[in-house]
Design an enzyme around this catalytic site. Sequence first.
Site, PDB file in Angstrom:
ATOM      1  N   ASP A 143       2.284 -21.770 -18.949  1.00 36.19           N
ATOM      2  CA  ASP A 143       3.302 -22.822 -18.920  1.00 36.19           C
ATOM      3  C   ASP A 143       4.443 -22.543 -19.894  1.00 36.19           C
ATOM      4  O   ASP A 143       5.628 -22.653 -19.533  1.00 36.19           O
ATOM      5  CB  ASP A 143       2.675 -24.181 -19.235  1.00 36.19           C
ATOM      6  CG  ASP A 143       1.847 -24.718 -18.076  1.00 36.19           C
ATOM      7  OD1 ASP A 143       1.755 -24.033 -17.040  1.00 36.19           O
ATOM      8  OD2 ASP A 143       1.286 -25.818 -18.205  1.00 36.19           O
ATOM      9  N   ARG A 172       0.790 -32.308 -34.590  1.00 32.15           N
ATOM     10  CA  ARG A 172       2.170 -32.268 -34.091  1.00 32.15           C
ATOM     11  C   ARG A 172       3.231 -32.310 -35.185  1.00 32.15           C
ATOM     12  O   ARG A 172       4.238 -31.591 -35.096  1.00 32.15           O
ATOM     13  CB  ARG A 172       2.404 -33.401 -33.077  1.00 32.15           C
ATOM     14  CG  ARG A 172       1.508 -33.343 -31.830  1.00 32.15           C
ATOM     15  CD  ARG A 172       1.195 -31.953 -31.408  1.00 32.15           C
ATOM     16  NE  ARG A 172       0.490 -31.865 -30.132  1.00 32.15           N
ATOM     17  CZ  ARG A 172      -0.244 -30.838 -29.768  1.00 32.15           C
ATOM     18  NH1 ARG A 172      -0.391 -29.807 -30.578  1.00 32.15           N
ATOM     19  NH2 ARG A 172      -0.834 -30.809 -28.586  1.00 32.15           N
ATOM     20  N   ASP A 182       2.407 -36.579 -26.785  1.00 33.26           N
ATOM     21  CA  ASP A 182       2.902 -35.484 -27.612  1.00 33.26           C
ATOM     22  C   ASP A 182       4.416 -35.352 -27.592  1.00 33.26           C
ATOM     23  O   ASP A 182       5.017 -34.949 -28.592  1.00 33.26           O
ATOM     24  CB  ASP A 182       2.259 -34.165 -27.196  1.00 33.26           C
ATOM     25  CG  ASP A 182       0.853 -34.003 -27.759  1.00 33.26           C
ATOM     26  OD1 ASP A 182       0.533 -34.721 -28.725  1.00 33.26           O
ATOM     27  OD2 ASP A 182       0.088 -33.179 -27.245  1.00 33.26           O
ATOM     28  N   SER A 199      -7.485 -29.727 -18.750  1.00 35.53           N
ATOM     29  CA  SER A 199      -6.600 -29.110 -19.745  1.00 35.53           C
ATOM     30  C   SER A 199      -7.222 -29.260 -21.130  1.00 35.53           C
ATOM     31  O   SER A 199      -7.972 -30.207 -21.395  1.00 35.53           O
ATOM     32  CB  SER A 199      -5.218 -29.758 -19.724  1.00 35.53           C
ATOM     33  OG  SER A 199      -5.295 -31.117 -20.108  1.00 35.53           O
TER      34      SER A 199
END
Length: 409
Positions: free
Chosen positions: A17, A99, A128, A182
């Site tokens: 990705d 993050r 996110d 995922s």
Amino acid sequence: MTKTPKKIVLAYSGGLDTSIMLKWLQTEYGAEVVTFTADLGQGGEVEEARHKAELLGIKPENIFIEDLREEFVRDFVFPMFRANALYEGQYLLGTSIARPLISKWQVDIAEKVGADAVCHGATGKGNDQVRFELGYYALKPDIKVIAPWRDWEFASRTDLLAFAEANQIPIAKDKRGEAPFSIDANLLHSSSEGRVLEDPDVDAPDYVFQRTVSPEDAPDTPTVIKIGFEAGDPVSIDGETMSPATLLAKLNELGGSNGIGRLDLVENRQVGMKSRGIYETPGGTVLLAARRGIESITLDAGAMHLKDELMPRYAKLVYDGFWFAPEREMLQAAIDASQSAVTGEVTIKLYKGNATVIGRKSPYSLYDEDLVTFEEGESDYDQKDAEGFIKLRALRLRTLAQQRAKLKG
């Protein structure tokens, strides 16, 4: 008119990705792309990202790969754990806490190389995107943010694969089919969601779990360890002093092998939907139990109860991406002020999915055996004093009872 960026710092995993995003940024904006890959203990070979970036035409000086494991645990995970933070009473915030660190490094690299934009790979349905972008704007208010999942024309995985093939982006065989779920991972946890996990009434398949054996398959003999603390942070296991990242990795190993740290959770995302995820946080689960154990003998009751009241607010700030917000920093200062005496050693038993505190000691313990013993102890406590204390506590209840009796008439 919005200025087209000339140089973009991409948060780059090296996966399919973000490799597609790298090429898309080059073709869509005609911009120079700088890749940043953070080693947060996610596993796998992060240096592979360098090779893939080079294959896609990125200059060596524009490829940044940083080992952030110690910084991650020392400056983000441990401060959060001082708050005993749990989102919605269960989630140890493993994805959330990573993050702001990634955002910080992207902004730092952007300033270093003179980039005028940053890019992340978060989808438009998740949390996110919010966390990354709040971090960017808090640290560099004028930065341009690019979020391909919100902007590009691709509508399906087939579209992505077609773009990859058209642009000679290598596609591993296992990436051609639809992924069963995922994964996001770092040294604190692994998170699995989507596809086979989307029905919240269906038990997660065994192959979903990355870091823990099932409690049923865990050893029949308990593992007993001692965790040492100094000023609120763990510093040793069984007397061996360790760095923050090394210690957490060891707790992951010990907890995971004993089936500890699995969580099947339906949570409330910021964007308004509920999502189901499978979280594995073996070391964090052990650490939380141990921290509560050492705090139980070193924290004053008022401080402990106030911390427990503040915790949900703190956890939600981390979950929502407000790590760099002044209110999180204010709460952190209050929490850290409570930790100076949180020093000592906790003995904890790991057994078939459970982390149980079975001993705790501290040179600053507030536990007084003479006060609590049922035998005659030497203390200043006079049991007769309790009578007056109880009458004072009951005064308003007695007065209220008299009022109610009058109302009945």
